[in-house]
Design a protein around this motif. Sequence first.
Motif, short mmCIF file in Angstrom:
data_model
loop_
_atom_site.label_atom_id
_atom_site.label_comp_id
_atom_site.label_asym_id
_atom_site.label_seq_id
_atom_site.Cartn_x
_atom_site.Cartn_y
_atom_site.Cartn_z
N GLY A 60 -3.77 181.58 76.86
CA GLY A 60 -3.89 180.94 75.73
C GLY A 60 -2.35 180.46 75.30
O GLY A 60 -2.38 179.63 74.26
N HIS A 61 -1.34 181.04 76.08
CA HIS A 61 0.06 180.72 75.60
C HIS A 61 0.42 179.62 76.63
O HIS A 61 0.09 179.42 77.72
CB HIS A 61 1.04 181.66 75.96
N THR A 62 0.95 178.71 75.92
CA THR A 62 1.67 177.37 76.91
C THR A 62 3.13 177.52 76.88
O THR A 62 3.81 177.48 75.86
CB THR A 62 1.39 176.12 76.29
N TYR A 63 3.70 177.90 78.20
CA TYR A 63 5.34 178.16 78.40
C TYR A 63 5.76 176.88 78.18
O TYR A 63 5.34 175.67 78.71
CB TYR A 63 5.39 178.71 79.53
N SER A 64 6.89 176.68 77.63
CA SER A 64 7.91 175.29 77.50
C SER A 64 9.22 176.01 77.39
O SER A 64 9.61 176.95 77.19
CB SER A 64 7.31 174.54 76.39
N GLU A 65 9.98 174.79 77.17
CA GLU A 65 11.35 175.03 76.97
C GLU A 65 11.78 175.97 75.68
O GLU A 65 13.10 176.55 75.68
CB GLU A 65 12.34 173.91 76.67
N VAL A 66 10.92 176.35 74.67
CA VAL A 66 11.38 177.03 73.67
C VAL A 66 11.22 178.51 74.08
O VAL A 66 11.82 179.39 73.26
CB VAL A 66 10.35 176.67 72.18
N ASP A 67 10.50 178.76 75.11
CA ASP A 67 10.49 180.20 75.44
C ASP A 67 11.70 180.73 76.17
O ASP A 67 12.19 180.11 76.97
CB ASP A 67 9.38 180.47 76.21
#
Length: 329
Positions: free
Chosen positions: A141-148
Motif C-alpha cells: 500500500g505504500h508508494t516509495y518516492s523522493e519524500v521518504d
Amino acid sequence: MRVLLTGGSGFIAAHILDELLAKGHSIVTTVRSQEKADRIKEAHPNTPKEQLDFVIVEDIAVEGAFNKAVVSDPPFEAIIHTASPFHYNVTDIQKDLIDPAVIGTTGILKSTKANAPTVKRIVITSSFAAIVNPKKGLWPGHTYSEVDWNPVTLEDAKANPQDGYRASKTWAEKAAWEFVEKEKPNFSITTINPPFVFGPIVHYLNSLSALNTSNLRIRDLIDGKFKEKCPPTGTFIWTDVRDLATGHVNALDTPEAVGRRIFFTAGILTLPKSVNSRTMTPNDEAGGYPSGGLYSFDNNRAKEILGIKFRTLEESIADTVKSLKAVGL
Ligand code: NDP
C-alpha cells in the motif's frame, strides 16, 4: 564539459566514465592507486590524456582528501561523486562504512567550495538505502518516492553491516543537503537514489570474488547457490547500470535536476521468472514477488526529468550473465 568523477574503478563509475566519453566530455577520475589508473587507461587505449586523466585519492575518509583533486587545468565545471564503500566485509561499521560515505561526501563539497569556484553542478550517487524504511518491511500500500527517508538510528547502524551500509548512504545524503542549505555554495547538487543495480561488468576485476556487491547476487544465482533456497534480500526493486549511468550524465546539464533528489528504479525485481530454471528449485517463491503484497514506487522524476526509458529486467539479467561468463564465471 570538464568533469571530475570520483571512484572511477567502481562498477557504476566505469559505466558513467564510458557514457561521459561517448558524449564528448573530458574527464579526470579519482582512483586509489596508480595500478587502478593504469587498468582504466588500458581499457581506453585510444583516449588522449586531455580527455581522460587520473588523480589518486587513497582514502576519501581523510579530511581534505579532495583538496587537490578538485583543481584542474582546464578547470572543472561539474563533479559526479560515486565513491563510497558498498560491501559487507567490514570489521568496524563506523570506520569502514559510515566515515568514508559521510566524510567523503561532505569532503568533496567542502573542497569544491574552497578550491574550485568554476564547478556549477555536483551529482551524487545516493541510494534507495537512504529512502527505504526497513522497519516497515514489505509495506503493502505504500508508494516509495523522493519524500521518504530511511529513519535509521545509530543503534540500528551498528547492528549489522547491511544496516551500517544503509545508514552510511542515508547520513551521507542528508549531510550533502544540509551542506548546501547552510553553506550556500556556488554549485547546486542532485542526488540519484538507485536500488539494486545490475548490468554488465566493464571495470577491471582482480577476481570474480571481487565482483561488486549487487552483481554478486546474479553470480550466486547462476552459480547454483540458490538451488535449495533463494534468500530474500529485503530489496525488491532494481535498475540497470547503463540506465543509471545515463541518468548521472543527463543530470549534469538538465536544469530541472538542480536541487532534486531522484529515485531511480526500473521496477519490481522478480528473479525466478527471469533466470534459467535449472538454477532454481521448481516453484521457489523466495526472491520473487511476495504473495502478501509489496510497496510500490514512483520513478516519474527519473523518467520525466532525466529522460530515462528503463531497460527490461530480462535484458539486464541476460547481459549481466553474458558479461560474467566473459570474465570467467
Ligand atoms: P563498487 O564497490 O564497484 O565501487 C565503489 C567505489 O568507491 C570504488 O571505486 C572504490 O574504490 C571506492 N571507494 C570505496 N571506499 C573508498 C575509500 N575509503 N576511499 C576511496 N575510494 C573508495 O560499488 P558500486 O559501483 O556498486 O557503487 C558505487 C556507488 O553507487 C556507491 O556510492 C554505492 O553506495 C552506490 N550504490 C550502489 C548500488 C548497487 O546496487 N551497486 C545501489 C545504490 C547505490 P576501490 O575499488 O579502489 O575500493
